[in-house]
Design an enzyme around this catalytic site. Sequence first.
Site, PDB file in Angstrom:
ATOM      1  N   GLU A 264      -2.367  -0.455  -5.805  1.00  0.00           N
ATOM      2  CA  GLU A 264      -2.377  -1.752  -5.117  1.00  0.00           C
ATOM      3  C   GLU A 264      -2.725  -2.871  -6.092  1.00  0.00           C
ATOM      4  O   GLU A 264      -3.828  -2.886  -6.646  1.00  0.00           O
ATOM      5  CB  GLU A 264      -3.441  -1.758  -4.019  1.00  0.00           C
TER       6      GLU A 264
ATOM      7  N   HIS B 250       0.825  -1.205   0.000  1.00  0.00           N
ATOM      8  CA  HIS B 250       0.000   0.000   0.000  1.00  0.00           C
ATOM      9  C   HIS B 250       0.869   1.269   0.000  1.00  0.00           C
ATOM     10  O   HIS B 250       0.914   2.016   0.975  1.00  0.00           O
ATOM     11  CB  HIS B 250      -0.910  -0.031   1.234  1.00  0.00           C
TER      12      HIS B 250
END
Length: 394
Positions: A357, A211
């Site tokens: 992501e 992330h």
Amino acid sequence: MTMQRLWALAVLLTAPLLCLSLTSSTLGLKRWSDDEHPFDTVTIAALDGSIRSRHLSLGATTINMWVPDKYGQLRDLVAGYDNLTMYLNGTRYFGPVVGRYANRIKNGTFSIPPTRYTPTNGPNVYHIPTNENNGADTLHGGTDGFDHRTWVIDAHTSNSVTYSYVDPDGREGFPGTVTTYVTYTLHNRSTWSIKMSASANSKTPILLSSHDYWNFDAWNESTSILDYNLQLSGSRVIETDGILVPTGGLQDVSGTAYDFRTARTIGSMFNDTVGFCGTGCQGYDTCWIYDELPSTEPRMSVWSSNSGIRLDIWSNQPAAQVYTCNGIQTANVTMPRKADQGGPGEIYENHSCMVIEQEGWIDAINNPQWGQDQIYGPERDYLWTSTYRFSIQQ
Ligand SMILES: *[C@@H]1O[C@H](CO)[C@@H](O)[C@H](O)[C@H]1NC(C)=O
Ligand SMILES: *[C@@H]1O[C@H](CO)[C@@H](O)[C@H](O)[C@H]1NC(C)=O
Ligand SMILES: *[C@@H]1O[C@H](CO)[C@@H](O)[C@H](O)[C@H]1NC(C)=O
Ligand SMILES: *[C@@H]1O[C@H](CO)[C@@H](O)[C@H](O)[C@H]1NC(C)=O
Ligand SMILES: *[C@@H]1O[C@H](CO)[C@@H](O)[C@H](O)[C@H]1NC(C)=O
Ligand SMILES: *[C@@H]1O[C@H](CO)[C@@H](O)[C@H](O)[C@H]1NC(C)=O
Ligand SMILES: *[C@@H]1O[C@H](CO)[C@@H](O)[C@H](O)[C@H]1NC(C)=O
Ligand SMILES: *[C@@H]1O[C@H](CO)[C@@H](O)[C@H](O)[C@H]1NC(C)=O
């Protein structure tokens, strides 16, 4: 029980230095056992010096990622904190591994096997703490997700580090013990490869991701990411409701501001993105489903003409979430930038970064009609691999 530590959702003033505000609404005490080292850092570099990074045991977090620009100068492209304690009380997800189940889980509830309309109770129904939208969903694995766990450094060479974490049965409500390994390796020619593998001793959902918040100019010539070019091979996105929970539907990107199949700037249809990141919100916070591609083709690419830095991504994952840092800066919560990005006087502003992501279809555990099997266990291990290649856009 080497990983054990105390975790109380209360203001306990016995250890003031460890008593930190975790979110706007939660106060927590975090105390580690003697053999945990959340603030240990590791620096690695490719043998040819073309890329260098620094990582933190708390969350197996990427703190810095230095990549050469068109002048040959290394720039730090990811948001983070110079003050490592801020990884506890600042914006939660600057650079960690998110899990055990990333993104949103509708009403914090799922069943095994998954069902379309998950009943409230039942022998195979699980409840994960809801930490978003006044309890309407779970984000990134619950109140105490993988991003806030202390990972163990398993192996470390000059260009690679491997972290592991054992997530016990029942932690945050998930069934089964999950053992996860995450390896970051830096290769010649500015290449970052990430491998995450996990095994579970009983059936449980797993959805992991890395992330990182990127700015391909390192907040130098420009802080806005809206002028970057983006190319993303996805003809469909996962439809979400006003709080970004999947509705069960899929949407064709044709003729919409979701269509990046041909490269264009992120900002070029930005006025059409009102509502894309939730009710009243402008910008992207969207899960694209990748089209089938030859494995030699990157699945997505993004580049900035200021620094000249281009990123191409290959992944074994079927989808990608892109969030354009809408609302990262609010009236009462701001995050200081790192010194090598103009901080601490400057802050991370709205639309000055993008989270990218690689992951599975989000909340597929409440949408079995999609045919995405995200239940792992003794018979089925989990594997996530991605390669991030940086180069100079000609
Ligand atoms: C920030 O402001 C919002 C809106 O006024 C409020 O709901 C929230 O609790 C505040 N957060 C903090 C950390 O003060
Ligand atoms: C990487 O670069 C180093 C230094 O230039 C070189 O010694 C090494 O052989 C290279 N490795 C590979 C796999 O090409
Ligand atoms: C680092 O952050 C922590 C928690 O936010 C804060 O208490 C501390 O004063 C900071 N340290 C420095 C040197 O700024
Ligand atoms: C974290 O703590 C520091 C020092 O206590 C404070 O200045 C900062 O505003 C806090 N950040 C957040 C996001 O709560
Ligand atoms: C959400 O889950 C709770 C149990 O955790 C249940 O009481 C409630 O009815 C559920 N809400 C919806 C809308 O399904
Ligand atoms: C911005 O990038 C240029 C080119 O690499 C560099 O010379 C300059 O020092 C950078 N500015 C800042 C404030 O880092
Ligand atoms: C977006 O809307 C603003 C304000 O209405 C306008 O000034 C701008 O030109 C629009 N941008 C595009 C790309 O249409
Ligand atoms: C950033 O976005 C949030 C959410 O939309 C908004 O409340 C805030 O005012 C914005 N900040 C600035 C400086 O525009």
